[in-house]
Design a protein around this motif. Structure first.
Motif, PDB file in Angstrom:
ATOM      1  N   GLU A  51     -85.749  24.101 -23.491  1.00 54.25           N
ATOM      2  CA  GLU A  51     -86.154  24.073 -24.901  1.00 54.25           C
ATOM      3  C   GLU A  51     -86.110  25.883 -24.962  1.00 54.25           C
ATOM      4  OE1 GLU A  51     -88.747  22.576 -28.213  1.00 54.25           O
ATOM      5  OE2 GLU A  51     -87.555  21.662 -26.335  1.00 54.25           O
ATOM      6  N   ILE A  52     -85.569  26.061 -26.063  1.00 58.63           N
ATOM      7  CA  ILE A  52     -85.508  27.412 -26.716  1.00 58.63           C
ATOM      8  C   ILE A  52     -86.520  27.415 -27.908  1.00 58.63           C
ATOM      9  CG2 ILE A  52     -84.271  29.149 -27.903  1.00 58.63           C
ATOM     10  CD1 ILE A  52     -81.774  28.944 -26.099  1.00 58.63           C
ATOM     11  N   ASN A  53     -87.431  28.777 -27.721  1.00 65.03           N
ATOM     12  CA  ASN A  53     -88.137  28.940 -28.893  1.00 65.03           C
ATOM     13  C   ASN A  53     -87.916  30.243 -29.419  1.00 65.03           C
ATOM     14  OD1 ASN A  53     -89.999  26.702 -28.732  1.00 65.03           O
ATOM     15  ND2 ASN A  53     -90.822  27.748 -26.556  1.00 65.03           N
ATOM     16  N   MET A  54     -88.229  30.368 -30.739  1.00 63.64           N
ATOM     17  CA  MET A  54     -88.079  31.422 -31.567  1.00 63.64           C
ATOM     18  C   MET A  54     -89.267  32.431 -30.861  1.00 63.64           C
ATOM     19  SD  MET A  54     -88.168  32.173 -35.555  1.00 63.64           S
ATOM     20  CE  MET A  54     -86.436  31.385 -35.812  1.00 63.64           C
ATOM     21  N   GLN A  55     -88.708  33.597 -30.561  1.00 66.68           N
ATOM     22  CA  GLN A  55     -89.762  34.592 -30.034  1.00 66.68           C
ATOM     23  C   GLN A  55     -90.401  35.250 -31.435  1.00 66.68           C
ATOM     24  OE1 GLN A  55     -86.755  36.558 -27.646  1.00 66.68           O
ATOM     25  NE2 GLN A  55     -88.610  36.897 -26.398  1.00 66.68           N
ATOM     26  N   ILE A  56     -91.398  35.019 -31.751  1.00 71.12           N
ATOM     27  CA  ILE A  56     -92.289  35.606 -32.793  1.00 71.12           C
ATOM     28  C   ILE A  56     -92.473  37.139 -32.446  1.00 71.12           C
ATOM     29  CG2 ILE A  56     -94.135  35.396 -34.325  1.00 71.12           C
ATOM     30  CD1 ILE A  56     -92.266  33.021 -34.619  1.00 71.12           C
ATOM     31  N   ILE A  57     -92.183  37.847 -33.400  1.00 77.07           N
ATOM     32  CA  ILE A  57     -92.490  39.516 -33.086  1.00 77.07           C
ATOM     33  C   ILE A  57     -93.489  39.673 -34.196  1.00 77.07           C
ATOM     34  CG2 ILE A  57     -91.578  41.671 -33.250  1.00 77.07           C
ATOM     35  CD1 ILE A  57     -89.015  39.822 -32.282  1.00 77.07           C
TER      36      ILE A  57
END
Lengths: 325, 289
Positions: free
Chosen positions: B97-103
């Motif tokens: 699974e690849i998650n969007m890294q929230i910044i």
């Protein structure tokens, strides 16, 4: 999200595009075979065989019947989308850098490189007039005296062509009078990509000068700047959210000297209005050369120097995410 | 419907010279859950038979007519001979699974990290107010006016303290050039390089030593403990891995005085620390390769 990786190219991806409904993805790379894929499951529908060089650009007509590709083998080719049959070969003097169908699909344009003593030109053909294609006599030739065109798209109502130049300029070229209508120079390095928003009211430019900029299409008024720490190769505007996605990374020639960790090969998501980065998606092993949103905004694709196209379907969290301000 | 694979013992297979064809592949469709299972047998790179089970979830989706029509297009070009469905050779579904890294407020976080070393120095009482002993310059003391009558008294205390305890205690704020005030030697004219607000930008590199062969577990505090006895330290830089935060095995120590640095080299070089023998030498000025 679990991205689907499309591995149908042997070399780096140069451009990817969705068709109008978004069920097909068209990809071209520095190898000679552009591909078409079903976006839903990543199944390859076919490839267009005929080019003898790197394919720089690809476009599809609104009704998904014809495909246009421009290549470094000094040809621009027109294909039947369904069967992959070559319909026409338009010979040029230099490599074709960008190409596109007009909204109606009746006219097509491509721009040529300024090399070997030949000038950079935009050629426009009327597809309905078959003699034009068979006699290789374009309806219009617009020379670009100043700087080489590195990206070009049709403006709304097929009135003008929006071009991005090697020196960072963005211009409007009138299709009927061949005149340069507007010219702005907000970037100071080559423009790698120009994409329009869904309603074509705005365009976003991606430049090697580490920024992407948002312009009003009609006036080319500079509205927003998205700053990054890497050359930006491609930028796209989400059709449903106030988001833009930027793809880039350090230059391909420097990639082997560093690790992926500091290569900055992730796609960056910025808020359209606040110009602030809120998310990143990792995955490519090389710089991203092209990004495109699905027309429904629920997925996006990126194609990289590593030769892969990655189709990402957003998680529900992406749509729940609200930018704090 | 699933075909029964006739059981064969491996011994039999070897005897026969392994010319048996592979068991036929089978396809099973579970209509209730709409799950399609394809079982295939193939040889792997080592020549062994491998059973491959692919499980697909069959979905029905409503689509526009044009899309539905295109879905039935025949494959062409390089995909001409591909069976229906994605060809695993060029369509790979990533397993992880690849998650969007929230910044969020990224810049703020970075600034905090950058300021960290400064904060540490503050805790070391590099700067202490002569009036209230706070972490600020005397001139900026909020109690400057209220505590002014006490100032004389405090100054005298200060003097005593400075005289009795040399070393780190000498690090007091830059003195105002008024008569009668004690000026420690390290802060007198010509000796106060690398102090004050310019400290971070114009570091005196002459009193910097490089420590190598540190163990991975080394922390900045360990180094401080180790080098403190040699004299006041201006700055400790421990090279750390960006991701793991572990030491990369070398560090730079900036002393205030070159003599201290020289003593540190003499004292610690070859010193056994953790399980490793430290190597200490003068740091080459940055910018020279």
């Amino acid at each position: 999200m679990k991205p689907i990786m499309l591995h149908g190219h042997e070399r780096s991806i140069t451009q990817i595009k969705y068709n109008l409904e978004g069920d097909l993805i068209f990809t071209c790379a520095k190898d000679s075979q552009p591909n078409v894929w079903y976006s839903i499951n990543g199944e390859r529908l076919g490839s267009y065989r005929g080019h003898n060089g790197a394919v720089w650009c690809i476009d599809v007509s609104w009704d998904t019947t014809q495909v246009l590709t421009g290549s470094a083998d000094n040809t621009c080719r027109l294909w039947d989308c369904e069967t992959g049959k070559e319909l026409a070969v338009l010979e040029t003097l230099t490599a074709v850098r960008s190409c596109g169908f007009s909204y109606s699909g009746r006219t097509l344009m491509y721009s040529t490189d300024k090399t070997m003593g030949h000038p950079c030109e935009i050629h426009i053909y009327d597809v309905r007039d078959s003699t034009q294609v068979s006699n290789q006599s374009p309806a219009m030739v617009i020379p670009s005296e100043s700087s080489k065109i590195t990206a070009a798209i049709w403006g709304p109502y097929e009135e003008y062509i929006i071009t991005g130049h090697e020196n960072g300029e963005i211009c409007h070229f009138d299709v009927k009078t061949c005149e340069k209508l507007i010219s702005v120079k907000e970037h100071n390095k080559p423009i790698n990509d120009i994409q329009a928003s869904k309603d074509m009211s705005m365009v976003i430019s991606a430049s090697k000068d580490f920024t992407a900029k948002l312009f009003e299409t009609a006036t080319l008024r500079h509205m927003k700047t998205y700053k990054t720490d890497r050359p930006v190769n491609s930028a796209a505007i989400s059709p449903v959210m106030d988001h833009v996605v930027l793809g880039g990374g350090q230059e391909a020639m420097d990639v082997t000297t560093t690790s992926t960790r500091i290569g900055k090969f992730d796609a960056k998501f910025f808020h359209l209005v606040f110009e602030e980065e809120f998310g990143r998606v990792k995955g490519h092993f090389g710089p991203i050369n092209s990004v495109a949103f699905h027309p429904d905004g629920k997925s996006y694709s990126s194609g990289g120097e590593d030769g892969y196209v990655r189709v990402h379907t957003f998680d529900p969290e992406y749509f729940d995410f609200r930018f704090e301000y | 419907m699933p075909t029964m694979v006739e059981p064969i013992s491996w011994a039999e297979q070897v005897e026969k010279g392994d010319d048996r064809s592979l068991p036929p592949s089978s396809e099973d469709f579970d209509e209730e859950n709409a799950i399609k299972t394809i079982t295939e047998y193939k040889y792997n790179d080592d020549g062994k038979v491998v059973k491959v089970v692919k499980i697909y979830k069959v979905e029905k989706r409503k689509a526009a007519k044009s899309i539905a029509r295109r879905k039935n297009w025949r494959k062409f070009g390089a995909a001409e001979r591909d069976p229906p469905g994605p060809n695993p050779a060029n369509t790979i579904v990533q397993v992880e699974e690849i998650n969007m890294q929230i910044i969020l407020n990224k810049e703020q976080k970075q600034q905090e990290q950058e300021e960290d070393p400064l904060l540490k120095l503050k805790n070391q009482k590099m700067v202490s107010c002569r009036i209230c002993k706070g972490d600020h310059w005397t001139t900026k003391c909020p109690y400057k006016d209220t505590l002014a009558p006490l100032q004389e008294q405090l100054q005298q205390d200060e003097k005593k303290a400075a005289e009795t305890a040399p070393g780190p205690q000498q690090q007091q704020p830059a003195p105002q050039k008024s008569a009668g005030k004690y000026v420690p030697p390290s802060l007198r004219e010509g000796a106060n390089k690398g102090r004050g607000e310019v400290m971070q930008s114009k570091r005196d590199e002459s009193a910097t030593i490089r420590v190598t062969n540190l163990s991975e577990d080394t922390r900045e505090s360990d180094l401080q403990e180790l080098f403190r006895p040699f004299g006041p330290i201006q700055r400790i830089y421990l090279a750390k891995d960006k991701n793991t935060g572990q030491s990369k095995g070398f560090a730079f120590i900036n002393f205030h005085r070159r003599e201290d640095a020289a003593r540190a080299i003499a004292g610690v070089s070859g010193f056994g620390y953790d399980h490793l023998i430290l190597n200490v030498e003068w740091a080459k000025p940055s910018g020279t390769s």
